[in-house]
Design a protein around this motif. Structure first.
Motif, short mmCIF file in Angstrom:
data_model
loop_
_atom_site.label_atom_id
_atom_site.label_comp_id
_atom_site.label_asym_id
_atom_site.label_seq_id
_atom_site.Cartn_x
_atom_site.Cartn_y
_atom_site.Cartn_z
N ALA A 153 0.83 -1.20 0.00
CA ALA A 153 0.00 0.00 0.00
C ALA A 153 0.87 1.26 0.00
O ALA A 153 0.57 2.24 -0.69
CB ALA A 153 -0.93 -0.01 1.22
N GLU A 202 10.74 3.51 5.99
CA GLU A 202 10.55 2.04 6.06
C GLU A 202 11.54 1.49 7.08
O GLU A 202 12.73 1.78 7.01
CB GLU A 202 10.80 1.43 4.68
CG GLU A 202 11.02 -0.07 4.64
CD GLU A 202 9.87 -0.87 5.25
OE1 GLU A 202 8.71 -0.64 4.87
OE2 GLU A 202 10.15 -1.73 6.12
N GLY A 238 2.09 -15.19 -2.80
CA GLY A 238 1.76 -16.18 -3.84
C GLY A 238 2.87 -17.18 -4.06
O GLY A 238 3.19 -17.49 -5.21
N SER A 283 3.23 -2.14 14.86
CA SER A 283 3.53 -0.78 15.33
C SER A 283 2.49 0.22 14.80
O SER A 283 2.23 1.23 15.45
CB SER A 283 4.94 -0.35 14.91
OG SER A 283 5.04 -0.33 13.51
N GLU A 328 -3.50 -3.01 5.13
CA GLU A 328 -3.92 -4.05 6.07
C GLU A 328 -4.11 -3.56 7.50
O GLU A 328 -4.77 -4.23 8.30
CB GLU A 328 -2.89 -5.19 6.03
CG GLU A 328 -3.43 -6.48 6.60
CD GLU A 328 -2.38 -7.58 6.56
OE1 GLU A 328 -1.80 -7.83 5.49
OE2 GLU A 328 -2.14 -8.17 7.63
N LEU A 384 -3.98 -8.05 -1.45
CA LEU A 384 -3.16 -7.07 -2.18
C LEU A 384 -4.06 -6.09 -2.93
O LEU A 384 -3.76 -4.91 -3.01
CB LEU A 384 -2.20 -7.78 -3.14
CG LEU A 384 -0.97 -8.38 -2.45
CD1 LEU A 384 -0.14 -9.21 -3.43
CD2 LEU A 384 -0.08 -7.29 -1.82
C1 LIG Z 1 3.52 -15.38 3.09
C2 LIG Z 1 2.45 -14.44 2.60
C3 LIG Z 1 1.88 -14.64 1.35
C4 LIG Z 1 0.89 -13.78 0.89
N1 LIG Z 1 0.39 -13.96 -0.37
C5 LIG Z 1 -0.54 -13.09 -0.86
C6 LIG Z 1 -0.99 -13.20 -2.21
O1 LIG Z 1 -0.50 -13.99 -3.01
N2 LIG Z 1 -1.98 -12.34 -2.60
C7 LIG Z 1 -2.52 -11.37 -1.77
O2 LIG Z 1 -3.41 -10.64 -2.17
N3 LIG Z 1 -2.05 -11.23 -0.50
C8 LIG Z 1 -1.07 -12.05 -0.04
N4 LIG Z 1 -0.59 -11.86 1.24
C9 LIG Z 1 -1.11 -10.73 2.05
C10 LIG Z 1 -0.49 -9.40 1.57
O3 LIG Z 1 0.88 -9.55 1.40
C11 LIG Z 1 -0.76 -8.27 2.56
O4 LIG Z 1 -2.13 -8.19 2.83
C12 LIG Z 1 -0.27 -6.93 2.01
O5 LIG Z 1 1.12 -6.98 1.80
C13 LIG Z 1 -0.59 -5.78 2.97
O6 LIG Z 1 -0.05 -4.61 2.42
P1 LIG Z 1 0.33 -3.38 3.37
O7 LIG Z 1 1.09 -2.43 2.53
O8 LIG Z 1 -0.87 -2.91 4.08
O9 LIG Z 1 1.30 -3.99 4.47
P2 LIG Z 1 2.75 -4.63 4.27
O10 LIG Z 1 2.91 -5.17 2.92
O11 LIG Z 1 2.91 -5.54 5.44
O12 LIG Z 1 3.73 -3.41 4.39
C14 LIG Z 1 3.90 -2.65 5.58
C15 LIG Z 1 5.28 -2.02 5.54
O13 LIG Z 1 5.40 -1.09 6.61
C16 LIG Z 1 6.65 -1.26 7.26
N5 LIG Z 1 6.49 -0.76 8.63
C17 LIG Z 1 5.66 -1.26 9.59
N6 LIG Z 1 5.72 -0.50 10.70
C18 LIG Z 1 6.62 0.50 10.45
C19 LIG Z 1 7.12 1.59 11.21
N7 LIG Z 1 6.70 1.83 12.46
N8 LIG Z 1 8.05 2.41 10.65
C20 LIG Z 1 8.48 2.19 9.37
N9 LIG Z 1 8.05 1.17 8.62
C21 LIG Z 1 7.10 0.34 9.14
C22 LIG Z 1 6.91 -2.75 7.14
O14 LIG Z 1 8.27 -3.07 7.29
C23 LIG Z 1 6.38 -3.05 5.74
O15 LIG Z 1 7.37 -2.87 4.75
C24 LIG Z 1 0.43 -12.71 1.71
C25 LIG Z 1 1.01 -12.50 2.97
C26 LIG Z 1 2.03 -13.35 3.40
C27 LIG Z 1 2.66 -13.10 4.75
#
Ligand SMILES: Cc1cc2nc3c(=O)[nH]c(=O)nc-3n(C[C@H](O)[C@H](O)[C@H](O)COP(=O)(O)OP(=O)(O)OC[C@H]3O[C@@H](n4cnc5c(N)ncnc54)[C@H](O)[C@@H]3O)c2cc1C
Length: 434
Positions: free
Chosen positions: A13, A32, A45, A199, A399, A412
């Motif tokens: 995101a 990050e 995936g 966090s 998320e 995603l």
């Molecule tokens: C093994 C696995 C397989 C998956 N496969 C799929 C799939 O095939 N298809 C699908 O749709 N979904 C899949 N998912 C779910 C999907 O990856 C997540 O729902 C999605 O990545 C969420 O996106 P996000 O950006 O909200 O959070 P994230 O991708 O978790 O990113 C959050 C980021 O914020 C950073 N962060 C957190 N707190 C702080 C802070 N305090 N300061 C600085 N940085 C910080 C983290 O390091 C991270 O880089 C999978 C998840 C896992 C674990």
């Protein structure tokens, strides 16, 4: 220097939010805390990144506020995701509606996002953990803890001569930033080693936001009521029904995996968020497993009678060989001995095969979960710009919000959609480069 837009978290995101804001002309910084952005995407995936799904329905998403999810997707849907990534170079490859990059490499998704961040001159600051966000008159004051790393060569890998380089934290210091706008994209707390450690929930709570209780989801379930050690490793097609306090709440069919502590596999992942929520509420959770969904109950009863009658020279166990996995036969026969093929025993055995009940005692932890269910209450958002009602210029995406999807690219899809909408809104609302 005052930043225009700071994105907290360089995950799915966050990267899309930064691209969307920067493409509006805003100066954007990503903070990050891992050593690189997009770590979790690489694991998605099974390393291929199922980045969205052609089949979209509200049944694929869960939230206390589903109408809001629907509204978000009315502004950015799977077609927008495909177009967004196509523009960056990703050729979509569909498998039963599940979309992957043509390369079938999750790294392609991270690569094109990273290239675009660079192209749009987004400042990416890694190894910076955002620890505090304070609203000010002119925007937001952000504190981070910066990790200072040194690369050292570690032990030899697999006895080979090549030594693995390892980054060791040697120091840390506090850094401060001011920004006009902030986009929170920290993710939840599933799979902490990939970055999201909860966090975001803490930061939001400290700023007065309400949380729907957070539980692990798309996760394995621990159970009792069977000798799991004995069947560990068995995989079979099954239909599973999850019951909470005796009421059916979810049903799935697919490959069930039996483990030494309980059950796993895609159908279990799909129902796991309901089990996790119910266990959190201290309700009784059971699962009925139909090990032979291809047969009706009466049909199976008749088949068993026939097999017993035709094979009176075989033991009970031997009669069932060829019908189902050998280890499962032992589990299902357990207390049954000398089945009477002319009595009610066959019907009872058929029922045990089709309604094998176990008690779900727990889920595996957040570290084993793919996502979290629960999170920041979306009623605190002003609308599809993802801007907070409470704090102007403060956006929350991905998320960390109380929205979760089933397996299949839906999580995603939520991350891309919310990131994009927030980024566009944050970038647009700025008087650029004042
Ligand atoms: C093994 C696995 C397989 C998956 N496969 C799929 C799939 O095939 N298809 C699908 O749709 N979904 C899949 N998912 C779910 C999907 O990856 C997540 O729902 C999605 O990545 C969420 O996106 P996000 O950006 O909200 O959070 P994230 O991708 O978790 O990113 C959050 C980021 O914020 C950073 N962060 C957190 N707190 C702080 C802070 N305090 N300061 C600085 N940085 C910080 C983290 O390091 C991270 O880089 C999978 C998840 C896992 C674990």
């Amino acid at each position: 220097m005052k930043r225009e837009v700071i994105v907290v978290g360089g995950g799915a995101a966050g990267m899309v939010a930064a691209i969307a804001a920067a493409s509006e002309g805003a100066r954007v910084t990503i903070l990050e805390h891992k050593e690189k952005v997009g770590k979790k995407i690489l694991a998605t995936g099974n390393g291929k990144c199922n980045y969205t799904n052609l089949y979209q329905s509200m049944e694929c998403y869960r939230s206390e506020n589903l109408p809001f999810v629907q509204e978000v997707f009315s502004h950015f849907n799977e077609k927008d995701t495909i177009a967004f990534f196509q523009k960056l170079g990703i050729v979509p490859k569909a498998k039963n509606g599940y979309l992957y990059p043509g390369s079938e490499q999750a790294s392609s998704i991270v690569d094109v996002l990273t290239m675009e961040l660079k192209h749009l001159k987004v400042e990416v600051r890694c190894n910076e953990d955002v620890t505090k966000i304070i609203p000010t008159k002119e925007g937001y004051h952000i504190q981070t803890l910066v990790r200072v790393l040194e690369t050292r060569s570690g032990a030899k890998q697999n006895g080979k001569n090549k030594k693995k380089e390892k980054a060791i934290e040697v120091d840390s210091y506090v850094a401060e930033y001011d920004a006009k706008k902030v986009i929170i994209a920290t993710g939840g707390r599933a799979s902490e080693k990939l970055g999201s450690n909860g966090s975001g929930y803490r930061l939001l709570k400290e700023m007065g936001y309400g949380l729907v209780p957070v539980v692990p989801a798309l996760v394995q379930l621990k159970a009792k009521g069977a000798d799991f050690e004995q069947v560990a490793g068995v995989r079979c097609d099954a239909n599973i029904t999850l019951l909470v306090d005796g009421e059916k709440v979810a049903q799935e069919e697919g490959e069930l995996q039996l483990t030494n502590y309980g059950v796993s596999g895609i159908p279990v992942f799909q129902v796991s968020r309901y089990a996790a929520k119910a266990l959190y509420d201290q309700k009784k959770v059971t699962m009925e497993i139909d090990f032979l969904p291809q047969f009706g109950l009466d049909e199976l009863g008749a088949l068993l009678c026939q097999r017993y009658q035709e094979s009176s020279y075989k033991t009970d166990h031997e009669v069932l060989i060829g019908l189902m996995n050998d280890k499962l036969i032992t589990l299902l026969l357990n207390k049954a001995k000398n089945i009477d093929p002319y009595g009610t025993d066959c019907k009872r055995l058929a029922k045990r095969m089709k309604q094998f009940t176990i008690e779900i005692t727990d889920t595996n932890g957040f570290d084993n979960a793919q996502i979290c269910a629960g999170g920041m209450d979306t009623t605190e958002l002003a609308g599809v710009t993802m801007e907070s009602k409470k704090h102007s210029g403060f956006y929350i995406v991905g998320e960390v919000l109380d929205v979760d999807g089933i397996c299949g690219g839906y999580n995603l899809q939520w991350a891309w959609a919310t990131g994009y909408l927030a980024g566009k809104a944050a970038g647009k609302k700025l008087k650029l480069h004042e």
